[in-house]
Design an enzyme around this catalytic site. Structure first.
Site, PDB file in Angstrom:
ATOM      1  CB  THR A   1     -13.929  23.880  -8.895  1.00  0.00           C
ATOM      2  OG1 THR A   1     -14.786  23.328  -9.890  1.00  0.00           O
ATOM      3  CG2 THR A   1     -13.713  25.358  -9.250  1.00  0.00           C
ATOM      4  CG  ASP A   2     -14.152  19.988 -12.727  1.00  0.00           C
ATOM      5  OD1 ASP A   2     -14.923  20.857 -12.241  1.00  0.00           O
ATOM      6  OD2 ASP A   2     -14.548  18.863 -13.082  1.00  0.00           O
ATOM      7  CD  GLU A   3     -18.121  24.565 -11.945  1.00  0.00           C
ATOM      8  OE1 GLU A   3     -18.412  25.746 -12.199  1.00  0.00           O
ATOM      9  OE2 GLU A   3     -18.844  23.808 -11.285  1.00  0.00           O
TER      10      GLU A   3
ATOM     11  CE1 TYR B   1     -17.431  28.020  -6.753  1.00  0.00           C
ATOM     12  CE2 TYR B   1     -17.685  26.760  -8.788  1.00  0.00           C
ATOM     13  CZ  TYR B   1     -17.227  26.860  -7.483  1.00  0.00           C
ATOM     14  OH  TYR B   1     -16.546  25.807  -6.916  1.00  0.00           O
TER      15      TYR B   1
ATOM     16  CE  LYS C   1     -12.829  27.476  -5.523  1.00  0.00           C
ATOM     17  NZ  LYS C   1     -12.619  27.367  -4.046  1.00  0.00           N
TER      18      LYS C   1
HETATM   19  P1  NAD Z   1     -20.453  24.644   0.539  1.00  0.00           P
HETATM   20  O1  NAD Z   1     -21.142  25.811  -0.072  1.00  0.00           O
HETATM   21  O2  NAD Z   1     -21.234  23.437   0.905  1.00  0.00           O
HETATM   22  O3  NAD Z   1     -19.691  25.117   1.864  1.00  0.00           O
HETATM   23  C1  NAD Z   1     -18.989  26.325   1.942  1.00  0.00           C
HETATM   24  C2  NAD Z   1     -18.706  26.634   3.420  1.00  0.00           C
HETATM   25  O4  NAD Z   1     -17.908  27.830   3.480  1.00  0.00           O
HETATM   26  C3  NAD Z   1     -19.973  26.888   4.245  1.00  0.00           C
HETATM   27  O5  NAD Z   1     -19.898  26.226   5.490  1.00  0.00           O
HETATM   28  C4  NAD Z   1     -19.961  28.406   4.451  1.00  0.00           C
HETATM   29  O6  NAD Z   1     -20.566  28.809   5.669  1.00  0.00           O
HETATM   30  C5  NAD Z   1     -18.469  28.697   4.460  1.00  0.00           C
HETATM   31  N1  NAD Z   1     -18.166  30.086   4.081  1.00  0.00           N
HETATM   32  C6  NAD Z   1     -18.669  30.768   3.016  1.00  0.00           C
HETATM   33  N2  NAD Z   1     -18.166  32.022   3.014  1.00  0.00           N
HETATM   34  C7  NAD Z   1     -17.323  32.131   4.077  1.00  0.00           C
HETATM   35  C8  NAD Z   1     -16.503  33.159   4.600  1.00  0.00           C
HETATM   36  N3  NAD Z   1     -16.440  34.367   4.000  1.00  0.00           N
HETATM   37  N4  NAD Z   1     -15.762  32.911   5.711  1.00  0.00           N
HETATM   38  C9  NAD Z   1     -15.825  31.696   6.309  1.00  0.00           C
HETATM   39  N5  NAD Z   1     -16.588  30.680   5.870  1.00  0.00           N
HETATM   40  C10 NAD Z   1     -17.336  30.893   4.765  1.00  0.00           C
HETATM   41  O7  NAD Z   1     -19.261  24.277  -0.476  1.00  0.00           O
HETATM   42  P2  NAD Z   1     -18.620  22.848  -0.824  1.00  0.00           P
HETATM   43  O8  NAD Z   1     -19.407  22.236  -1.908  1.00  0.00           O
HETATM   44  O9  NAD Z   1     -18.356  22.112   0.422  1.00  0.00           O
HETATM   45  O10 NAD Z   1     -17.235  23.329  -1.465  1.00  0.00           O
HETATM   46  C11 NAD Z   1     -16.062  23.452  -0.661  1.00  0.00           C
HETATM   47  C12 NAD Z   1     -14.900  23.851  -1.543  1.00  0.00           C
HETATM   48  O11 NAD Z   1     -14.687  22.856  -2.526  1.00  0.00           O
HETATM   49  C13 NAD Z   1     -15.123  25.154  -2.312  1.00  0.00           C
HETATM   50  O12 NAD Z   1     -13.904  25.862  -2.327  1.00  0.00           O
HETATM   51  C14 NAD Z   1     -15.505  24.705  -3.704  1.00  0.00           C
HETATM   52  O13 NAD Z   1     -15.120  25.653  -4.670  1.00  0.00           O
HETATM   53  C15 NAD Z   1     -14.690  23.436  -3.823  1.00  0.00           C
HETATM   54  N6  NAD Z   1     -15.219  22.400  -4.750  1.00  0.00           N
HETATM   55  C16 NAD Z   1     -16.499  21.954  -4.624  1.00  0.00           C
HETATM   56  C17 NAD Z   1     -16.958  20.929  -5.454  1.00  0.00           C
HETATM   57  C18 NAD Z   1     -18.357  20.372  -5.341  1.00  0.00           C
HETATM   58  O14 NAD Z   1     -18.735  19.525  -6.144  1.00  0.00           O
HETATM   59  N7  NAD Z   1     -19.148  20.762  -4.363  1.00  0.00           N
HETATM   60  C19 NAD Z   1     -16.101  20.387  -6.423  1.00  0.00           C
HETATM   61  C20 NAD Z   1     -14.789  20.881  -6.530  1.00  0.00           C
HETATM   62  C21 NAD Z   1     -14.366  21.882  -5.667  1.00  0.00           C
HETATM   63  O1  TDX Z   2     -31.925  21.376 -10.393  1.00  0.00           O
HETATM   64  C1  TDX Z   2     -30.919  21.231 -11.093  1.00  0.00           C
HETATM   65  N1  TDX Z   2     -31.033  20.632 -12.315  1.00  0.00           N
HETATM   66  C2  TDX Z   2     -29.965  20.431 -13.142  1.00  0.00           C
HETATM   67  O2  TDX Z   2     -30.135  19.885 -14.240  1.00  0.00           O
HETATM   68  C3  TDX Z   2     -29.597  21.663 -10.650  1.00  0.00           C
HETATM   69  C4  TDX Z   2     -29.431  22.323  -9.315  1.00  0.00           C
HETATM   70  C5  TDX Z   2     -28.537  21.439 -11.499  1.00  0.00           C
HETATM   71  N2  TDX Z   2     -28.703  20.860 -12.714  1.00  0.00           N
HETATM   72  C6  TDX Z   2     -27.530  20.578 -13.564  1.00  0.00           C
HETATM   73  C7  TDX Z   2     -26.543  21.702 -13.750  1.00  0.00           C
HETATM   74  C8  TDX Z   2     -25.235  20.963 -13.908  1.00  0.00           C
HETATM   75  O3  TDX Z   2     -25.085  20.528 -15.253  1.00  0.00           O
HETATM   76  O4  TDX Z   2     -26.805  19.543 -12.889  1.00  0.00           O
HETATM   77  C9  TDX Z   2     -25.397  19.737 -13.019  1.00  0.00           C
HETATM   78  C10 TDX Z   2     -24.782  19.891 -11.642  1.00  0.00           C
HETATM   79  O5  TDX Z   2     -25.233  21.123 -11.107  1.00  0.00           O
HETATM   80  P1  TDX Z   2     -24.705  21.709  -9.691  1.00  0.00           P
HETATM   81  O6  TDX Z   2     -24.980  20.725  -8.623  1.00  0.00           O
HETATM   82  O7  TDX Z   2     -25.235  23.096  -9.554  1.00  0.00           O
HETATM   83  O8  TDX Z   2     -23.118  21.685  -9.897  1.00  0.00           O
HETATM   84  P2  TDX Z   2     -22.120  22.403 -10.940  1.00  0.00           P
HETATM   85  O9  TDX Z   2     -22.675  23.661 -11.474  1.00  0.00           O
HETATM   86  O10 TDX Z   2     -21.653  21.350 -11.895  1.00  0.00           O
HETATM   87  O11 TDX Z   2     -20.912  22.793  -9.920  1.00  0.00           O
HETATM   88  C11 TDX Z   2     -20.529  21.865  -8.882  1.00  0.00           C
HETATM   89  O12 TDX Z   2     -19.343  21.186  -9.216  1.00  0.00           O
HETATM   90  C12 TDX Z   2     -18.164  21.923  -9.244  1.00  0.00           C
HETATM   91  C13 TDX Z   2     -20.347  22.569  -7.546  1.00  0.00           C
HETATM   92  O13 TDX Z   2     -21.531  23.262  -7.213  1.00  0.00           O
HETATM   93  C14 TDX Z   2     -19.181  23.515  -7.588  1.00  0.00           C
HETATM   94  O14 TDX Z   2     -18.962  24.093  -6.305  1.00  0.00           O
HETATM   95  C15 TDX Z   2     -17.966  22.743  -7.983  1.00  0.00           C
HETATM   96  O15 TDX Z   2     -16.892  23.622  -8.159  1.00  0.00           O
END
Ligand code: NAD
Ligand code: TDX
Length: 338
Positions: free
Chosen positions: A124-126, A151, A155
């Site tokens: 992630t960019d975080e 979190y 990462k």
């Molecule tokens: P998500 O929470 O939707 O899915 C995570 C999955 O991993 C789930 O299916 C869960 O059951 C599985 N999991 C959790 N712990 C586990 C374990 N110990 N063993 C096996 N499986 C396990 O997450 P996502 O949003 O799909 O994110 C996927 C990846 O992408 C993560 O590594 C996250 O850091 C990265 N990422 C997410 C975003 C975003 O915006 N969602 C952005 C950048 C990077």
């Molecule tokens: O109810 C809400 N209201 C609100 O204002 C929620 C759930 C979030 N927010 C804000 C917080 C953040 O500024 O919206 C923005 C996005 O929030 P999230 O969906 O929780 O994402 P963020 O914390 O930015 O992280 C996401 O992007 C990077 C993913 O959850 C991470 O897994 C990924 O690494």
């Protein structure tokens, strides 16, 4: 450049992983796909139902060294999505983030080291911390790590393990750091699906603080096309940043969601802000574009968002089972309308 024929996908029942597996079996029907997923609260096997007969699903934990060794031994590549992924949960209880994101990644790295298997690490960019709203610089692969939350620090720790395993042990790995994803099959705890399903339920969207925080949105299919490009053509040891020039503040995004439902753009509530809330993320994707020729296909956020809104309207049976518990958890974490 090479296309692996047997791919192990961790976290394939989660949001991005499930979309990845859908894309892979569609675009590369000859690939043998194994999904390893623990089916935590965030995993949903229904996300894979449409393609269940085209993959092998293994229910298990990435920190289970014996199971992981067995699955990695017979793979040509591992694409690692599994993680604890939600910042708010990491503030309520950090331990699962350390266990899955750090110990789980360590377990995979040791297995790919033993069996010399190509490994791609999804991050992630975080990990770079946050930017001021007016900072002209965006994150690049040279930006120093400076994570804010449990979190993002877990990462960051996992990314650093990967870099060390490349340098110390010659593991064939690449890393990608992507910005905020949106699209189908995203858990209703996350910002966009939470607000869409709130509006469907007649509840006003909830903005943390003033809603001025900026996220750099990318459609999940564009993220996954980039990951596949890196797996096939990326340089070993290289970090690639994935982003689609999608910076928007949260208030604007909520306005677009309300607009998609024909509602007033200010029909939302402000709620308690997230502690340590990162102000802004922004990705400079130049390396990925110039070296690997990747381009996003979703160029208009409102179109992609409208499709996503429609998906949640059409798939209530997918998200309904987790909605009430998710909202209860936010209330228990102290969220209040301001
Ligand atoms: P998500 O929470 O939707 O899915 C995570 C999955 O991993 C789930 O299916 C869960 O059951 C599985 N999991 C959790 N712990 C586990 C374990 N110990 N063993 C096996 N499986 C396990 O997450 P996502 O949003 O799909 O994110 C996927 C990846 O992408 C993560 O590594 C996250 O850091 C990265 N990422 C997410 C975003 C975003 O915006 N969602 C952005 C950048 C990077
Ligand atoms: O109810 C809400 N209201 C609100 O204002 C929620 C759930 C979030 N927010 C804000 C917080 C953040 O500024 O919206 C923005 C996005 O929030 P999230 O969906 O929780 O994402 P963020 O914390 O930015 O992280 C996401 O992007 C990077 C993913 O959850 C991470 O897994 C990924 O690494």
């Amino acid at each position: 450049s090479s296309t692996p024929s047997r791919v192990l996908v961790t976290g394939g029942a989660g949001f991005i992983g499930a979309n990845f597996v859908h894309q892979l079996v569609t675009d590369r029907p000859d690939t043998t796909v194994t999904v390893l997923d623990a089916l935590t609260y965030a995993g949903n096997s229904a996300s894979l139902t449409p393609i269940a007969d085209r993959i092998r699903f293994v229910h298990g934990d990435i920190a289970d060294a014996e199971l992981v060794d067995d699955l990695v031994r017979t793979a040509d590549a591992v694409v690692h999505f599994a993680a604890e992924s939600h910042n708010d949960n990491s503030l309520a209880d950090p331990w699962p983030f350390v266990q899955t994101n750090i110990v789980g990644t360590y377990t995979l790295l040791e297995a790919v080291r033993r069996h010399d298997v190509r490994y791609h690490h999804v991050s992630t960019d975080e990990v770079y911390g946050d930017l001021e709203l007016d900072d002209p610089q965006r994150f690049t692969e040279h930006t120093p790590y400076n994570p804010s939350s449990p979190y993002s620090s877990s990462k960051a720790g996992s990314d650093l393990l990967v870099r060390a395993w490349v340098r110390s042990f010659g593991v064939r790995a690449t890393i990608s750091n992507c910005s905020n994803n949106y699209g189908p099959y995203q858990h209703v705890e996350k910002f966009i699906p939470r607000q869409i399903t709130n509006v469907i339920d007649g509840v006003r969207p909830r903005l943390y603080g003033e809603g001025r925080n900026v996220r750099d949105w990318i459609h999940v299919d564009d993220h996954n096309r980039a990951v596949r490009t890196i797996v096939e053509q990326g340089r070993i040891g290289q970090t690639y940043l994935i982003g689609a020039d999608g910076e928007l503040d949260n208030r604007t995004v909520v306005g677009y969601i309300l607009e998609a439902f024909g509602r007033d753009a200010d029909d939302f509530d402000h709620v308690t802000d997230r502690p340590g809330h990162d102000l802004r993320y922004a990705i400079d994707p130049t390396l990925l574009r110039e070296e690997l020729g990747w381009q996003p296909q979703y160029r208009d956020f409102r179109d992609g968002l409208a499709q996503t809104v429609q998906w949640y309207r059409d798939n209530e049976s997918w998200w309904r089972p987790s909605k009430a518990a998710t909202e209860r958890a936010y209330t228990a974490q102290g969220e209040r309308v301001r």
